[in-house]
Design a protein around this motif. Sequence first.
Motif, short mmCIF file in Angstrom:
data_model
loop_
_atom_site.label_atom_id
_atom_site.label_comp_id
_atom_site.label_asym_id
_atom_site.label_seq_id
_atom_site.Cartn_x
_atom_site.Cartn_y
_atom_site.Cartn_z
N ALA A 9 -25.26 1.83 19.42
CA ALA A 9 -25.46 1.11 18.13
C ALA A 9 -26.22 2.28 17.01
CB ALA A 9 -26.36 -0.10 18.40
N ARG A 10 -25.98 1.78 16.00
CA ARG A 10 -26.27 2.84 14.91
C ARG A 10 -26.13 1.96 13.52
NH1 ARG A 10 -21.56 1.63 15.80
NH2 ARG A 10 -19.91 2.22 14.52
N ASN A 11 -26.81 2.42 12.45
CA ASN A 11 -26.70 1.93 11.23
C ASN A 11 -25.77 2.78 10.46
OD1 ASN A 11 -28.24 3.78 10.12
ND2 ASN A 11 -30.24 2.74 10.20
N PRO A 12 -25.21 2.42 9.32
CA PRO A 12 -24.62 3.10 8.36
C PRO A 12 -25.19 4.43 7.98
CG PRO A 12 -24.35 0.85 7.78
CD PRO A 12 -25.37 1.07 8.94
N LEU A 13 -26.22 4.55 7.78
CA LEU A 13 -27.17 5.51 7.16
C LEU A 13 -27.01 7.00 8.37
CD1 LEU A 13 -28.22 6.89 4.85
CD2 LEU A 13 -30.67 5.68 5.51
N ALA A 14 -27.30 6.25 9.63
CA ALA A 14 -27.39 7.48 10.78
C ALA A 14 -25.86 7.93 10.76
CB ALA A 14 -27.77 6.71 11.99
N ALA A 15 -24.92 6.84 10.50
CA ALA A 15 -23.36 7.63 10.55
C ALA A 15 -23.14 8.48 9.52
CB ALA A 15 -22.51 6.29 10.74
N ALA A 16 -23.73 8.25 8.44
CA ALA A 16 -23.57 9.16 7.19
C ALA A 16 -24.30 10.61 7.39
CB ALA A 16 -23.93 8.41 5.93
N LEU A 17 -25.32 10.77 8.00
CA LEU A 17 -26.32 11.74 8.13
C LEU A 17 -25.72 12.42 9.42
CD1 LEU A 17 -28.73 13.42 7.20
CD2 LEU A 17 -30.06 12.01 8.62
N ILE A 18 -25.61 11.85 10.60
CA ILE A 18 -25.27 12.72 11.78
C ILE A 18 -23.81 12.63 12.23
CG2 ILE A 18 -25.95 12.55 14.30
CD1 ILE A 18 -28.35 10.92 13.44
N ALA A 19 -23.22 11.72 12.29
CA ALA A 19 -21.72 11.82 12.84
C ALA A 19 -20.91 10.70 12.18
CB ALA A 19 -21.65 11.65 14.25
N ASP A 20 -19.70 10.63 12.30
CA ASP A 20 -19.08 9.33 11.84
C ASP A 20 -18.63 8.73 12.91
OD1 ASP A 20 -17.49 7.58 10.12
OD2 ASP A 20 -15.71 9.01 9.77
N PHE A 21 -19.69 8.24 13.55
CA PHE A 21 -19.62 7.29 14.73
C PHE A 21 -18.30 6.01 14.55
CE2 PHE A 21 -24.31 8.83 14.86
CZ PHE A 21 -23.93 9.67 16.21
N PRO A 22 -18.42 5.36 13.47
CA PRO A 22 -17.54 4.44 13.58
C PRO A 22 -15.77 4.76 13.68
CG PRO A 22 -19.05 3.99 11.77
CD PRO A 22 -19.15 5.24 12.33
N ASN A 23 -15.73 6.01 13.39
CA ASN A 23 -14.43 6.65 13.46
C ASN A 23 -14.06 7.56 14.49
OD1 ASN A 23 -12.96 5.50 11.26
ND2 ASN A 23 -14.31 6.81 10.03
N LEU A 24 -15.22 7.71 15.49
CA LEU A 24 -15.14 8.44 16.79
C LEU A 24 -14.92 7.40 17.94
CD1 LEU A 24 -18.36 10.39 16.66
CD2 LEU A 24 -16.12 11.40 16.46
N ALA A 25 -13.76 7.85 19.03
CA ALA A 25 -13.59 6.99 19.98
C ALA A 25 -14.91 6.92 20.74
CB ALA A 25 -12.70 7.99 21.18
N ALA A 26 -15.04 5.72 21.69
CA ALA A 26 -16.30 5.33 22.10
C ALA A 26 -16.87 6.37 23.12
CB ALA A 26 -15.97 4.03 22.97
N ARG A 27 -16.11 7.14 23.84
CA ARG A 27 -16.51 8.21 24.54
C ARG A 27 -16.99 9.45 23.90
NH1 ARG A 27 -14.25 12.83 26.47
NH2 ARG A 27 -14.49 13.34 28.36
N GLU A 28 -16.62 9.47 22.59
CA GLU A 28 -17.15 10.49 21.84
C GLU A 28 -18.27 10.31 21.18
OE1 GLU A 28 -15.90 13.85 22.15
OE2 GLU A 28 -14.39 12.66 23.33
#
Length: 164
Positions: A9-28
Motif C-alpha cells: 500500500a502507499r499514498n499518492p505522495l509516495a507514488a509521486a516521490l518514489i515510483a509511479d506505483f499505481p501504473n506498475l504491474a503488481a509484481r513490479e
Amino acid sequence: MNDRNDVLARNPLAAALIADFPNLAARERNMARRIFLDPDAPRIHLDWDESARTTVGILRMAAGRRPHDPELVRLVGELSLGSETFRTLWAGHHVHEKTHGPKRFRHPAVGDVTLNYETFQVPGAAHQLLVIYTAPPGSPAEEALNFLASFTAESRTEESSPKP
C-alpha cells in the motif's frame, strides 16, 4: 511493505516521490526490484549504495525467517541474474532490519529531498512493515513535499472530475 520489499500500500505522495506505483504491474511494486533492476534508481535514491546494501540485508533477514518461501527464492534468483551488485552484496551475508534514519531522494520537479523514516512492524505472521517518511516542519523537504502534494491533489481531482 512486506519483508520481501513488496509495496502493499502507499499514498499518492509516495507514488509521486518514489515510483509511479499505481501504473506498475503488481509484481513490479517491489523496492528490491526498483533498487537493483531500474536503471533510474541511482538517480532517484541519492544514497543508492546504502539503499542497495540495506535492501539486501532486509532480504537476508526474510530468508532467515522463511528460507523456503518460493516468492523470495524467485526474487533472489531474478535479482541475482539481473544485477552484479546484488550478487556481490548477497554473497556478503549482511543482515539488516529496517528501523529508522534519513533517506535522500532526487525528484525531477523538486530536486533533492531528505526525509526521515520510521519503520513499524505490523503484528502478525506476515512480517509486514509500515514505513513512514516525514519532513521536519519548515524545512526545504517539507516545502518540496507540499509542492508535490499540490500536483497529486490536482491529478486526483482531474481524474475524478466528469469529462464533458
